[in-house]
Design a protein around this motif. Structure first.
Motif, PDB file in Angstrom:
ATOM      1  N   GLU A 335      11.600 -27.297 -15.509  1.00 25.10           N
ATOM      2  CA  GLU A 335      10.786 -26.141 -15.105  1.00 25.10           C
ATOM      3  C   GLU A 335       9.300 -26.488 -15.125  1.00 25.10           C
ATOM      4  O   GLU A 335       8.530 -26.096 -14.233  1.00 25.10           O
ATOM      5  CB  GLU A 335      11.056 -24.954 -16.040  1.00 25.10           C
ATOM      6  CG  GLU A 335      12.458 -24.362 -15.944  1.00 25.10           C
ATOM      7  CD  GLU A 335      13.544 -25.222 -16.586  1.00 25.10           C
ATOM      8  OE1 GLU A 335      14.736 -25.042 -16.227  1.00 25.10           O
ATOM      9  OE2 GLU A 335      13.207 -26.088 -17.432  1.00 25.10           O
ATOM     10  N   GLN A 336       8.879 -27.250 -16.131  1.00 25.42           N
ATOM     11  CA  GLN A 336       7.480 -27.678 -16.190  1.00 25.42           C
ATOM     12  C   GLN A 336       7.143 -28.623 -15.036  1.00 25.42           C
ATOM     13  O   GLN A 336       6.036 -28.575 -14.488  1.00 25.42           O
ATOM     14  CB  GLN A 336       7.208 -28.362 -17.536  1.00 25.42           C
ATOM     15  CG  GLN A 336       7.195 -27.415 -18.720  1.00 25.42           C
ATOM     16  CD  GLN A 336       7.133 -28.174 -20.040  1.00 25.42           C
ATOM     17  OE1 GLN A 336       7.840 -29.167 -20.248  1.00 25.42           O
ATOM     18  NE2 GLN A 336       6.269 -27.724 -20.944  1.00 25.42           N
ATOM     19  N   MET A 337       8.091 -29.478 -14.676  1.00 34.03           N
ATOM     20  CA  MET A 337       7.847 -30.383 -13.537  1.00 34.03           C
ATOM     21  C   MET A 337       7.596 -29.597 -12.258  1.00 34.03           C
ATOM     22  O   MET A 337       6.691 -29.933 -11.478  1.00 34.03           O
ATOM     23  CB  MET A 337       9.037 -31.329 -13.351  1.00 34.03           C
ATOM     24  CG  MET A 337       9.210 -32.362 -14.448  1.00 34.03           C
ATOM     25  SD  MET A 337      10.634 -33.424 -14.090  1.00 34.03           S
ATOM     26  CE  MET A 337      11.216 -33.764 -15.754  1.00 34.03           C
ATOM     27  N   VAL A 338       8.384 -28.563 -12.029  1.00 33.91           N
ATOM     28  CA  VAL A 338       8.187 -27.737 -10.836  1.00 33.91           C
ATOM     29  C   VAL A 338       6.796 -27.103 -10.867  1.00 33.91           C
ATOM     30  O   VAL A 338       6.091 -27.067  -9.851  1.00 33.91           O
ATOM     31  CB  VAL A 338       9.292 -26.660 -10.725  1.00 33.91           C
ATOM     32  CG1 VAL A 338       8.961 -25.663  -9.617  1.00 33.91           C
ATOM     33  CG2 VAL A 338      10.643 -27.314 -10.464  1.00 33.91           C
ATOM     34  N   GLU A 339       6.393 -26.625 -12.033  1.00 34.27           N
ATOM     35  CA  GLU A 339       5.055 -26.047 -12.169  1.00 34.27           C
ATOM     36  C   GLU A 339       3.981 -27.091 -11.836  1.00 34.27           C
ATOM     37  O   GLU A 339       2.997 -26.791 -11.150  1.00 34.27           O
ATOM     38  CB  GLU A 339       4.859 -25.529 -13.595  1.00 34.27           C
ATOM     39  CG  GLU A 339       3.502 -24.868 -13.816  1.00 34.27           C
ATOM     40  CD  GLU A 339       3.287 -24.407 -15.245  1.00 34.27           C
ATOM     41  OE1 GLU A 339       2.124 -24.093 -15.585  1.00 34.27           O
ATOM     42  OE2 GLU A 339       4.262 -24.363 -16.032  1.00 34.27           O
ATOM     43  N   GLY A 340       4.182 -28.312 -12.313  1.00 32.47           N
ATOM     44  CA  GLY A 340       3.234 -29.379 -12.034  1.00 32.47           C
ATOM     45  C   GLY A 340       3.190 -29.747 -10.558  1.00 32.47           C
ATOM     46  O   GLY A 340       2.112 -29.991  -9.993  1.00 32.47           O
ATOM     47  N   MET A 341       4.348 -29.782  -9.904  1.00 28.53           N
ATOM     48  CA  MET A 341       4.400 -30.052  -8.469  1.00 28.53           C
ATOM     49  C   MET A 341       3.618 -28.986  -7.703  1.00 28.53           C
ATOM     50  O   MET A 341       2.858 -29.289  -6.774  1.00 28.53           O
ATOM     51  CB  MET A 341       5.853 -30.088  -7.982  1.00 28.53           C
ATOM     52  CG  MET A 341       6.656 -31.279  -8.458  1.00 28.53           C
ATOM     53  SD  MET A 341       8.394 -31.224  -7.906  1.00 28.53           S
ATOM     54  CE  MET A 341       8.195 -31.628  -6.157  1.00 28.53           C
ATOM     55  N   ARG A 342       3.793 -27.752  -8.119  1.00 28.20           N
ATOM     56  CA  ARG A 342       3.111 -26.627  -7.476  1.00 28.20           C
ATOM     57  C   ARG A 342       1.595 -26.773  -7.622  1.00 28.20           C
ATOM     58  O   ARG A 342       0.835 -26.624  -6.668  1.00 28.20           O
ATOM     59  CB  ARG A 342       3.581 -25.336  -8.146  1.00 28.20           C
ATOM     60  CG  ARG A 342       3.983 -24.233  -7.174  1.00 28.20           C
ATOM     61  CD  ARG A 342       4.396 -22.989  -7.937  1.00 28.20           C
ATOM     62  NE  ARG A 342       5.827 -22.949  -8.156  1.00 28.20           N
ATOM     63  CZ  ARG A 342       6.413 -22.737  -9.321  1.00 28.20           C
ATOM     64  NH1 ARG A 342       5.693 -22.570 -10.415  1.00 28.20           N
ATOM     65  NH2 ARG A 342       7.720 -22.697  -9.408  1.00 28.20           N
ATOM     66  N   GLU A 343       1.167 -27.100  -8.837  1.00 31.98           N
ATOM     67  CA  GLU A 343      -0.263 -27.172  -9.132  1.00 31.98           C
ATOM     68  C   GLU A 343      -0.925 -28.328  -8.363  1.00 31.98           C
ATOM     69  O   GLU A 343      -2.002 -28.162  -7.777  1.00 31.98           O
ATOM     70  CB  GLU A 343      -0.462 -27.339 -10.640  1.00 31.98           C
ATOM     71  CG  GLU A 343      -1.815 -26.902 -11.139  1.00 31.98           C
ATOM     72  CD  GLU A 343      -1.863 -26.749 -12.658  1.00 31.98           C
ATOM     73  OE1 GLU A 343      -2.721 -25.983 -13.113  1.00 31.98           O
ATOM     74  OE2 GLU A 343      -1.065 -27.397 -13.369  1.00 31.98           O
ATOM     75  N   LEU A 344      -0.286 -29.484  -8.353  1.00 29.53           N
ATOM     76  CA  LEU A 344      -0.831 -30.630  -7.626  1.00 29.53           C
ATOM     77  C   LEU A 344      -0.835 -30.377  -6.115  1.00 29.53           C
ATOM     78  O   LEU A 344      -1.741 -30.800  -5.401  1.00 29.53           O
ATOM     79  CB  LEU A 344      -0.026 -31.886  -7.953  1.00 29.53           C
ATOM     80  CG  LEU A 344      -0.378 -32.538  -9.295  1.00 29.53           C
ATOM     81  CD1 LEU A 344       0.774 -33.371  -9.833  1.00 29.53           C
ATOM     82  CD2 LEU A 344      -1.615 -33.412  -9.143  1.00 29.53           C
ATOM     83  N   GLY A 345       0.188 -29.662  -5.644  1.00 32.53           N
ATOM     84  CA  GLY A 345       0.240 -29.356  -4.225  1.00 32.53           C
ATOM     85  C   GLY A 345      -0.846 -28.391  -3.802  1.00 32.53           C
ATOM     86  O   GLY A 345      -1.561 -28.614  -2.816  1.00 32.53           O
ATOM     87  N   ARG A 346      -1.018 -27.323  -4.561  1.00 33.80           N
ATOM     88  CA  ARG A 346      -1.929 -26.252  -4.148  1.00 33.80           C
ATOM     89  C   ARG A 346      -3.395 -26.554  -4.422  1.00 33.80           C
ATOM     90  O   ARG A 346      -4.276 -26.057  -3.720  1.00 33.80           O
ATOM     91  CB  ARG A 346      -1.508 -24.951  -4.825  1.00 33.80           C
ATOM     92  CG  ARG A 346      -0.143 -24.484  -4.327  1.00 33.80           C
ATOM     93  CD  ARG A 346       0.353 -23.230  -4.994  1.00 33.80           C
ATOM     94  NE  ARG A 346       1.674 -22.897  -4.483  1.00 33.80           N
ATOM     95  CZ  ARG A 346       2.371 -21.819  -4.836  1.00 33.80           C
ATOM     96  NH1 ARG A 346       1.856 -20.962  -5.722  1.00 33.80           N
ATOM     97  NH2 ARG A 346       3.560 -21.578  -4.320  1.00 33.80           N
ATOM     98  N   LEU A 347      -3.651 -27.368  -5.448  1.00 34.72           N
ATOM     99  CA  LEU A 347      -5.046 -27.686  -5.768  1.00 34.72           C
ATOM    100  C   LEU A 347      -5.522 -29.004  -5.170  1.00 34.72           C
ATOM    101  O   LEU A 347      -6.715 -29.187  -4.936  1.00 34.72           O
ATOM    102  CB  LEU A 347      -5.252 -27.718  -7.287  1.00 34.72           C
ATOM    103  CG  LEU A 347      -5.240 -26.354  -7.990  1.00 34.72           C
ATOM    104  CD1 LEU A 347      -5.412 -26.540  -9.487  1.00 34.72           C
ATOM    105  CD2 LEU A 347      -6.346 -25.457  -7.453  1.00 34.72           C
ATOM    106  N   GLU A 348      -4.597 -29.952  -4.940  1.00 28.64           N
ATOM    107  CA  GLU A 348      -5.022 -31.279  -4.493  1.00 28.64           C
ATOM    108  C   GLU A 348      -4.370 -31.730  -3.190  1.00 28.64           C
ATOM    109  O   GLU A 348      -4.664 -32.824  -2.706  1.00 28.64           O
ATOM    110  CB  GLU A 348      -4.740 -32.314  -5.593  1.00 28.64           C
ATOM    111  CG  GLU A 348      -5.541 -32.096  -6.878  1.00 28.64           C
ATOM    112  CD  GLU A 348      -7.039 -32.366  -6.703  1.00 28.64           C
ATOM    113  OE1 GLU A 348      -7.430 -32.915  -5.654  1.00 28.64           O
ATOM    114  OE2 GLU A 348      -7.813 -32.014  -7.619  1.00 28.64           O
ATOM    115  N   GLY A 349      -3.474 -30.912  -2.627  1.00 27.67           N
ATOM    116  CA  GLY A 349      -2.828 -31.310  -1.378  1.00 27.67           C
ATOM    117  C   GLY A 349      -1.891 -32.483  -1.529  1.00 27.67           C
ATOM    118  O   GLY A 349      -1.640 -33.222  -0.579  1.00 27.67           O
ATOM    119  N   LEU A 350      -1.336 -32.650  -2.728  1.00 31.69           N
ATOM    120  CA  LEU A 350      -0.432 -33.758  -3.003  1.00 31.69           C
ATOM    121  C   LEU A 350       0.972 -33.236  -3.268  1.00 31.69           C
ATOM    122  O   LEU A 350       1.175 -32.398  -4.163  1.00 31.69           O
ATOM    123  CB  LEU A 350      -0.902 -34.548  -4.233  1.00 31.69           C
ATOM    124  CG  LEU A 350      -2.238 -35.290  -4.088  1.00 31.69           C
ATOM    125  CD1 LEU A 350      -2.659 -35.855  -5.441  1.00 31.69           C
ATOM    126  CD2 LEU A 350      -2.139 -36.390  -3.047  1.00 31.69           C
TER     127      LEU A 350
END
Length: 397
Positions: A335-350
């Motif tokens: 669940e934390q990994m999904v949160e991290g994927m979301r954060e990196l995607g939305r803030l850094e375009g990664l």
């Protein structure tokens, strides 16, 4: 453009990682004869070698070929792997008051992951040693990379992967012409199938650390980190450690660069952080003293397929790196990994792999405990492209 002069590898011998016994670097080797443990390549690092020897026209990991084990350039099997970018994560860093947060994006490699480095090197050496086919148990990315490099080399490729591996990994192996066997269980169950199927040794088993050369490809991440950061290393490197080859390899690279004088003798090497999945964290259980070793550890599947390695052969070497670097180990939930994927995607375009998201969430955790300080230089390793994991994270954006 001027090309680099062909250089000779400085490899001297292979040493058992457990007892140091030498083994020939010029004949086919697997694990050590003495201890059945990984063999590590040793180079002549006493003879002066200038940083100017780095081949500036070679935009791949092969720019460091004097400290790589391939003897003859014509045996190189390459798809342009390595020299991946280091990206400044300013928006994400600002959110958490971090002064220096960067990410090395291994998803930019051929076949979409850092596995391209190790398999390029392993298949190149297999070609040099006259091998006609290779076999590997894999959680996904290593099988894809082996299939691609075997195709490039004209070798037979046999891949064993867990049945629940996302479809993208299986399909890519088929496109490269590999023979794919789907196994119930995790990578250790695939390894058991490989041992049984390849009992006659007809194929070279390029499992993690069961041959000496994948680690030599992976160590180039360490050389690149130093060169790309102008020979100023970060304070902390966070790395997703399944089999652990990259963690061990990066640390090996730092030791070699110190011996060569490419890093100052008094340079403070980074604290290394091994990040695992809560569903499969054998290294952490051993590191915390809750088990003597991972020989009987039983893991569960995780969305970070590359972290589902319940019994890593390289566990002693990973523990050595954590101790020597004054590092630590952290586990992260799916669940934390999904949160991290979301954060990196939305803030850094990664769009990073779950493994890459895990290292960011580990950094957040260590910031919260005070183990990491906001003024430290922090480097994250994203080991693969998120697109391959869509089956695992479908609809969770």
């Amino acid at each position: 453009m001027e090309t680099c002069t062909a250089l000779t590898s400085r490899i001297q011998t292979l040493e058992c990682s457990a007892c140091g016994r030498p083994h020939s670097a010029f004949t086919l080797q697997r694990v050590s004869e003495c201890c059945q443990m990984p063999l590590l390549a040793v180079y002549d690092l006493l003879e002066p070698l200038s940083k100017a020897s780095i081949c500036q026209t070679e935009g791949s990991m092969w720019r460091y070929r004097e400290v790589l084990p391939l003897l003859h350039d014509e045996n190189r099997v390459s798809l342009g792997e390595g020299f991946t970018p280091i990206l400044n994560l300013q928006r994400l860093g600002s959110r958490y008051d971090l002064q220096s947060l960067v990410l090395k994006d291994e998803g930019k490699n051929p076949t979409g992951s850092f596995k391209a480095r190790g398999l390029s090197m392993a298949i190149s050496k297999a070609k040099e040693l006259g091998i006609e086919g290779c076999i590997v148990p894999t959680a996904g990315n290593a099988g894809v990379a082996m299939a691609a490099y075997c195709a490039k080399a004209g070798m037979r490729a046999v891949v064993a992967m867990p049945r629940h591996t996302p479809k993208a990994f299986r399909e890519e192996c088929y496109w490269y012409g590999a023979e794919v066997e789907l196994i119930d269980g995790l990578i250790n169950d695939c390894a058991a199938w490989v041992r049984h199927t390849n009992a006659n040794g007809a194929l070279l088993d390029v499992s993690t650390l069961k041959e000496p050369y994948r680690i030599e490809g992976k160590k180039t991440m360490g050389y690149e980190i130093a060169e790309q950061l102008n020979w100023q290393l970060p304070d902390v490197i966070l790395y997703p450690a399944g089999g652990g080859t990259g963690l061990i390899g990066i640390w090996k690279a730092f030791q070699e660069m110190k011996a060569l004088g490419w890093l100052a003798s008094d340079v403070q090497l980074p604290r290394m952080v091994a990040v695992q999945a809560t569903n499969c964290c054998p290294l952490i259980e051993t590191y915390l003293g809750r088990q003597a070793n991972s020989h009987h550890y039983v893991g569960k599947p995780t969305i970070a397929n590359g972290l589902a390695v319940p019994r890593p052969l390289g566990e002693p070497l990973m523990l050595d790196v954590l101790r020597a670097s004054h590092g630590t180990a952290v586990s992260i939930t799916d669940e934390q990994m999904v949160e991290g994927m979301r954060e990196l995607g939305r803030l850094e375009g990664l769009f990073v792999a779950p493994e890459g998201a895990a290292v960011w969430m580990a950094a957040r955790h260590l910031l919260g405990t005070g183990w990491l300080r906001p003024d430290e230089k922090i480097l994250l390793l994203n080991t693969g492209a998120g697109q391959k994991y869509l089956d695992n994270v479908e609809g969770q954006y």
